[in-house]
Design an enzyme around this catalytic site. Sequence first.
Site, PDB file in Angstrom:
ATOM      1  N   CYS A 206       0.825  -1.206   0.000  1.00 13.42           N
ATOM      2  CA  CYS A 206       0.000   0.000   0.000  1.00 13.42           C
ATOM      3  C   CYS A 206       0.864   1.264   0.000  1.00 13.42           C
ATOM      4  O   CYS A 206       1.999   1.248   0.459  1.00 13.42           O
ATOM      5  CB  CYS A 206      -0.853   0.026   1.250  1.00 13.42           C
ATOM      6  SG  CYS A 206      -1.778  -1.469   1.527  1.00 13.42           S
TER       7      CYS A 206
ATOM      8  N   ARG B 218       4.730   0.363  -6.193  1.00 13.29           N
ATOM      9  CA  ARG B 218       4.709  -0.462  -4.989  1.00 13.29           C
ATOM     10  C   ARG B 218       3.737  -1.633  -5.125  1.00 13.29           C
ATOM     11  O   ARG B 218       3.763  -2.558  -4.336  1.00 13.29           O
ATOM     12  CB  ARG B 218       4.300   0.387  -3.782  1.00 13.29           C
ATOM     13  CG  ARG B 218       5.331   1.430  -3.406  1.00 13.29           C
ATOM     14  CD  ARG B 218       4.777   2.393  -2.382  1.00 13.29           C
ATOM     15  NE  ARG B 218       4.505   1.753  -1.106  1.00 13.29           N
ATOM     16  CZ  ARG B 218       5.305   1.817  -0.057  1.00 13.29           C
ATOM     17  NH1 ARG B 218       6.421   2.475  -0.125  1.00 13.29           N
ATOM     18  NH2 ARG B 218       4.990   1.221   1.076  1.00 13.29           N
TER      19      ARG B 218
ATOM     20  N   TRP C  49      -3.185  -2.602  -1.315  1.00 11.87           N
ATOM     21  CA  TRP C  49      -2.838  -3.956  -1.723  1.00 11.87           C
ATOM     22  C   TRP C  49      -3.523  -4.850  -0.699  1.00 11.87           C
ATOM     23  O   TRP C  49      -3.158  -4.852   0.481  1.00 11.87           O
ATOM     24  CB  TRP C  49      -1.325  -4.115  -1.700  1.00 11.87           C
ATOM     25  CG  TRP C  49      -0.822  -5.389  -2.275  1.00 11.87           C
ATOM     26  CD1 TRP C  49      -0.670  -5.690  -3.604  1.00 11.87           C
ATOM     27  CD2 TRP C  49      -0.375  -6.535  -1.554  1.00 11.87           C
ATOM     28  NE1 TRP C  49      -0.158  -6.955  -3.740  1.00 11.87           N
ATOM     29  CE2 TRP C  49       0.037  -7.497  -2.504  1.00 11.87           C
ATOM     30  CE3 TRP C  49      -0.275  -6.865  -0.207  1.00 11.87           C
ATOM     31  CZ2 TRP C  49       0.534  -8.749  -2.149  1.00 11.87           C
ATOM     32  CZ3 TRP C  49       0.214  -8.113   0.139  1.00 11.87           C
ATOM     33  CH2 TRP C  49       0.614  -9.035  -0.825  1.00 11.87           C
TER      34      TRP C  49
ATOM     35  N   ASN D  38      -1.443   1.940   6.057  1.00  7.99           N
ATOM     36  CA  ASN D  38      -0.597   0.849   5.539  1.00  7.99           C
ATOM     37  C   ASN D  38      -0.271  -0.076   6.693  1.00  7.99           C
ATOM     38  O   ASN D  38      -0.051   0.391   7.811  1.00  7.99           O
ATOM     39  CB  ASN D  38       0.747   1.384   5.024  1.00  7.99           C
ATOM     40  CG  ASN D  38       0.615   2.090   3.702  1.00  7.99           C
ATOM     41  OD1 ASN D  38      -0.464   2.165   3.124  1.00  7.99           O
ATOM     42  ND2 ASN D  38       1.725   2.623   3.221  1.00  7.99           N
ATOM     43  N   GLY D  39      -0.181  -1.370   6.420  1.00  3.64           N
ATOM     44  CA  GLY D  39       0.199  -2.313   7.467  1.00  3.64           C
ATOM     45  C   GLY D  39      -0.986  -3.150   7.905  1.00  3.64           C
ATOM     46  O   GLY D  39      -1.995  -3.246   7.197  1.00  3.64           O
TER      47      GLY D  39
ATOM     48  N   GLU E 250      17.706 -17.064  -9.175  1.00  2.00           N
ATOM     49  CA  GLU E 250      17.343 -15.677  -9.452  1.00  2.00           C
ATOM     50  C   GLU E 250      16.777 -15.534 -10.874  1.00  2.00           C
ATOM     51  O   GLU E 250      15.787 -14.820 -11.089  1.00  2.00           O
ATOM     52  CB  GLU E 250      18.556 -14.759  -9.234  1.00  2.00           C
ATOM     53  CG  GLU E 250      18.363 -13.293  -9.557  1.00  2.00           C
ATOM     54  CD  GLU E 250      17.224 -12.607  -8.814  1.00  2.00           C
ATOM     55  OE1 GLU E 250      16.643 -13.191  -7.892  1.00  2.00           O
ATOM     56  OE2 GLU E 250      16.895 -11.471  -9.198  1.00  2.00           O
TER      57      GLU E 250
ATOM     58  N   LYS F 198      12.973 -14.244 -11.647  1.00  2.00           N
ATOM     59  CA  LYS F 198      12.740 -13.070 -12.494  1.00  2.00           C
ATOM     60  C   LYS F 198      11.746 -13.410 -13.603  1.00  2.00           C
ATOM     61  O   LYS F 198      10.815 -12.676 -13.875  1.00  2.00           O
ATOM     62  CB  LYS F 198      14.084 -12.647 -13.088  1.00  2.00           C
ATOM     63  CG  LYS F 198      14.409 -11.234 -13.202  1.00  2.00           C
ATOM     64  CD  LYS F 198      14.828 -10.461 -12.000  1.00  2.00           C
ATOM     65  CE  LYS F 198      14.006 -10.538 -10.763  1.00  2.00           C
ATOM     66  NZ  LYS F 198      14.643 -10.012  -9.598  1.00  2.00           N
TER      67      LYS F 198
ATOM     68  N   GLU G 168       8.153 -14.136 -12.236  1.00  2.00           N
ATOM     69  CA  GLU G 168       7.580 -12.947 -11.615  1.00  2.00           C
ATOM     70  C   GLU G 168       6.936 -12.018 -12.645  1.00  2.00           C
ATOM     71  O   GLU G 168       5.879 -11.458 -12.399  1.00  2.00           O
ATOM     72  CB  GLU G 168       8.714 -12.221 -10.879  1.00  2.00           C
ATOM     73  CG  GLU G 168       8.334 -10.983 -10.126  1.00  2.00           C
ATOM     74  CD  GLU G 168       9.527 -10.385  -9.367  1.00  2.00           C
ATOM     75  OE1 GLU G 168      10.687 -10.673  -9.739  1.00  2.00           O
ATOM     76  OE2 GLU G 168       9.295  -9.631  -8.415  1.00  2.00           O
TER      77      GLU G 168
ATOM     78  N   HIS H 111      17.115 -36.648  -9.865  1.00  2.00           N
ATOM     79  CA  HIS H 111      16.462 -37.271  -8.705  1.00  2.00           C
ATOM     80  C   HIS H 111      14.968 -36.970  -8.685  1.00  2.00           C
ATOM     81  O   HIS H 111      14.352 -36.974  -7.623  1.00  2.00           O
ATOM     82  CB  HIS H 111      17.158 -36.821  -7.418  1.00  2.00           C
ATOM     83  CG  HIS H 111      18.581 -37.274  -7.352  1.00  2.00           C
ATOM     84  ND1 HIS H 111      18.947 -38.572  -7.094  1.00  2.00           N
ATOM     85  CD2 HIS H 111      19.738 -36.613  -7.597  1.00  2.00           C
ATOM     86  CE1 HIS H 111      20.266 -38.685  -7.152  1.00  2.00           C
ATOM     87  NE2 HIS H 111      20.775 -37.499  -7.466  1.00  2.00           N
TER      88      HIS H 111
ATOM     89  N   LYS I  26       6.268  -3.895  -4.474  1.00  2.00           N
ATOM     90  CA  LYS I  26       7.697  -3.584  -4.418  1.00  2.00           C
ATOM     91  C   LYS I  26       8.254  -3.759  -3.011  1.00  2.00           C
ATOM     92  O   LYS I  26       9.339  -4.266  -2.819  1.00  2.00           O
ATOM     93  CB  LYS I  26       7.926  -2.151  -4.905  1.00  2.00           C
ATOM     94  CG  LYS I  26       9.388  -1.734  -4.947  1.00  2.00           C
ATOM     95  CD  LYS I  26      10.158  -2.523  -5.985  1.00  2.00           C
ATOM     96  CE  LYS I  26      11.625  -2.204  -6.031  1.00  2.00           C
ATOM     97  NZ  LYS I  26      12.371  -3.244  -6.764  1.00  2.00           N
TER      98      LYS I  26
HETATM   99  O1  M6R Z   1      13.100  -4.889  -0.435  1.00  2.00           O
HETATM  100  P1  M6R Z   1      13.651  -6.263  -0.278  1.00  2.00           P
HETATM  101  O2  M6R Z   1      14.957  -6.452  -0.981  1.00  2.00           O
HETATM  102  O3  M6R Z   1      13.737  -6.710   1.163  1.00  2.00           O
HETATM  103  O4  M6R Z   1      12.592  -7.214  -0.993  1.00  2.00           O
HETATM  104  C1  M6R Z   1      12.685  -8.605  -0.928  1.00  2.00           C
HETATM  105  C2  M6R Z   1      11.802  -9.255  -1.960  1.00  2.00           C
HETATM  106  O5  M6R Z   1      10.471  -8.933  -1.741  1.00  2.00           O
HETATM  107  C3  M6R Z   1      12.169  -8.839  -3.382  1.00  2.00           C
HETATM  108  O6  M6R Z   1      13.517  -9.072  -3.665  1.00  2.00           O
HETATM  109  C4  M6R Z   1      11.314  -9.587  -4.421  1.00  2.00           C
HETATM  110  O7  M6R Z   1      11.631 -10.949  -4.406  1.00  2.00           O
HETATM  111  C5  M6R Z   1      11.513  -8.967  -5.798  1.00  2.00           C
HETATM  112  N1  M6R Z   1      10.249  -8.566  -6.322  1.00  2.00           N
HETATM  113  C6  M6R Z   1      12.129  -9.877  -6.790  1.00  2.00           C
HETATM  114  O8  M6R Z   1      12.337  -9.254  -8.019  1.00  2.00           O
END
Ligand code: M6R
Length: 609
Positions: free
Chosen positions: A2, A27, A74, A100-101, A482, A486, A489, A505, A604
């Site tokens: 949020c 965000r 969110w 937020n929260g 990673e 990516k 995502e 395996h 984000k």
């Molecule tokens: O702000 P942070 O680095 O703590 O965030 C951690 C993850 O939420 C963040 O890296 C997330 O996996 C990304 N969207 C990946 O691209």
Amino acid sequence: MCGIVGYIGEQNAAPILLSGLKKLEYRGYDSAGIAVQEESGIKLVKKEGKLNKLNEAAEKELFNGGTGIGHTRWATHGRPSDLNSHPHADSFSNIVIVHNGIIENFRELKDKLSAEGQDFVSETDTEVAAHLISYYYKDDLKNAVQKAVSELEGSFAMAVMSNTEKDRIIAVRKDSPLIVGIGDNENFLASDIPAYLDYTDDFYILENQEMADIKKDEIKVYSFTGELIADKKRTKIDWDSEMAEKQGYEHFMLKEINEQPESLKWLLQDRLVDGEIDLSESGLEKDWLSNYNKIHIVACGTAYHSGYLAKYLLEDMLKIPVEVEVASEYRYRNPLVDEKTLLIVVSQSGETADTIAALRLAKDMGAAVLALTNSRDSSIARESDKVIYLNAGPEIAVASTKAYTNMVAAFYMLAVDGMRQKKNIDPQKVKQYTADLIKLPELSRQMIVQSEEKIKNIAETYAKKSNIFFIGRNTDYTLALEGALKLKEISYIHAEAYPAGELKHGTLALVEEDVPVVALGSRIDIFSKLFSNLKEVKARGAETLLITIEGQSYDKESVDYVIELPELNQYFAGLLAIIPLQLLAYYTALICDKDIDQPRNLAKSVTVE
Ligand code: M6R
């Protein structure tokens, strides 16, 4: 997650609130709303969906007032809908809030307030806070908010207005970030700095358990217990708003991939003194390594992947045991931590709820905490003993790219600095590694140029697939993780990473004709092992992409596509290998026509657990 915005001043608040929300879009959100104080009372509009829906609705309302608050939501409590969107009001439409929260004790409070006759209309936890403030409200908004927050459990940042006290906003922060932007006869409020960089670079960053009483010509900051903080420090932010814009790129993600040479330079430049790594600015002693007998690395998502790579690196180069774990797991077990443990937390945003909780847990158990973060004044930066700032500049796309490369490069620096402290290490080796680090910005630039066109072609094929595998060994396995994250995502194509030797395996059963397998082969010491695994998938009909160092010899028949990395020592080559993987995810998602900068269901900054 949020986003909160607020404005108080001489101008019409609505367009300023809407522009702030636009800047916070990155965000991630599923609904949005604004509320503005008008002569006749507080007018409010909120809509499920993207901001264009809110903009259309706001245009019809003809808002006219200089004080207002806004929010992108969110969903956590209650599905995304107009009704559940913020702002929320009490039963008398006197108190209006955005939040937020998560308010953890909202059920108990809701029962109590319902018994007092308050009517609830939404499914949210936030509405409880509006009713609670209303319950305490007599004639002073700050007092009512202060009483209410003393009863709220959980994490929250809130902005509150009252119909009976026009031209006043109360903002509170507990665990969830909030900043107050200082203008000339106008002031701003936001959960994140980019919201109002077009208007000001002068901010109060609220600390945990602080509240701000904001008028157009005055800002007073108080503790939750009501003491005025007379010496509250102002922070000048040196990003310009252009840094947070797309600068001609179609997406922030592509812009940020292309910024990696520059952001690596920013990271390294302050930490190299006379050709040697110097981490004293981060509070690390010259002989920090000798203070610890083990390292724990804790983070989430992409940040976790950087830590996983670092485990291999630090153990190998420094011969110290390193454990790495995702923060959401670490926080709910009993890790073996003591005063000889160095906890390294890694977080781009510095506000990830699980990482903060893990930090607090290990700190309470005696660990020293070193943070790798991109966000100055973030919760993680403030609560850690030492901080290496990543200096990557604002990262807007939800998919993390330049922050990841700077995390990995920061770990490289740490490893080389640690090596220097070891007695039996050849100083020439340290010199060589430092020289290799200095080459990274330029080599990453070459990597982008050399791989982009090739990757665009490969992406044409990948965009038609529904399963893609990534394999690697050692640090290459962490890059595979990673690369897969990516891709899934932002393209929503199922992608899975496997340690190359583990495939047979179980998972090899899924490899058949045409299934793409990306094999990471930057570790030359074990290249032959990786290549046997590549041959195994090829024998099952897989379409293979090999990423390896130039000049490496292998049986070309087994490889459909190859991306070559410039020559670099194998510890550091991984950082270059991630670039084609980022580009692969980007161009595949582009062909699939996905919302690249704001992928569905994601945010984000993940400020809830
Ligand atoms: O702000 P942070 O680095 O703590 O965030 C951690 C993850 O939420 C963040 O890296 C997330 O996996 C990304 N969207 C990946 O691209």
